[in-house]
Design a protein around this motif. Sequence first.
Motif: not given
Length: 359
Positions: A139-141, A200-201, A220-221, A227-229
Amino acid sequence: MKSLSLEQLQRRFDRLRSLQRRLARAPATHFIACGKRYDLPLSARTAKPCADVIPPRIVDYMAGFFDGDGCVSRHKDKYQLSVGQAESGSEVLLLFRNLLGGGIYAKGRAQGTRQVTLQWSVFSKRAQHAAAKLSRSSCFKHEKLWLAAALPERSRQNGMKPSRALCRSWSYLAGFFDAEGSIRIRYPAGLTLQIGQTSPYVLFAIQDFLARTGIQCSVHEYSGRHLLEANRTEECRLLLKRLLTAGLRVKRHAARVSLELAPGNFHHVRSKLQEVVGLQSRYRRLTAAGAERAYEIQKTRTKIDRGGGIAEIERPRLVQSQLMNLQATHRLKCAEERYVLLRADIRSQLRQGACIGNS
């Protein structure tokens, strides 16, 4: 220990931390994975041929893990894929090696609280093969993996490249959480799950995936990272169970221990959890007494915020003063506790043969 002020404790702690960062241990000569000892380096020459067929759920897991902790680099006209992990993640490195070839090597040496890092690496043709496998679920790389895989332009135009970031499956999320996730427990019986990333991607993709299953989380940053929480305890329990079913590996034991959390056993579960988590936040974690103090502070703050009843908040200044005293005591006790812990850690490292090296 004689009574010291907060400032004195901080100065002593800083001096000891400076000393600890210079304490080096002997280079790693082996690692343990799946109950078996492997000598280092584990050469790529002795690896099995790359697997032609890998179950999709395993590919998804590996792609998720690579998106979290993997790296694609180029040396002249050849690509290298690598994944770094502490020894606790050696089982996953062995999975990469067994299915995609390559070798496992020690990177650096243990110094201070930094553990020896093990690294799986694969080069050239095998790197191209590995990149082609991982790019299907990444998904990211995915773009870097496509370049390393040298996929033809026609394949990209035929829909291999997703139009937007997608968390494809629970297996992908299990791999990503193993690489970048953390489990936290809150006194007296609360759970919080977090995933950190500089971008955050991929976190928004995971947030969308979880929302479709009814699990709410926020992005949030914090301190220059995103950070996903998830902090609703019952949803965290459900999430951990789904991740375990999907093949969680590195954090499998920590997840199972955390699921034992219930009113009345917080300190027991916390003690078991500290045995399997990393050392990055060792001197920021609260002790058992510190967790109880923090809980009392939170209760007092909540009482003030809500206004309370006439009998409870009859004298607001008194309650505010009580809160300030609780906070001051908590700061001092936390400083004492982490100072004592640091001294004990340094003595233990010296007994195990650590010596002062270059900082």
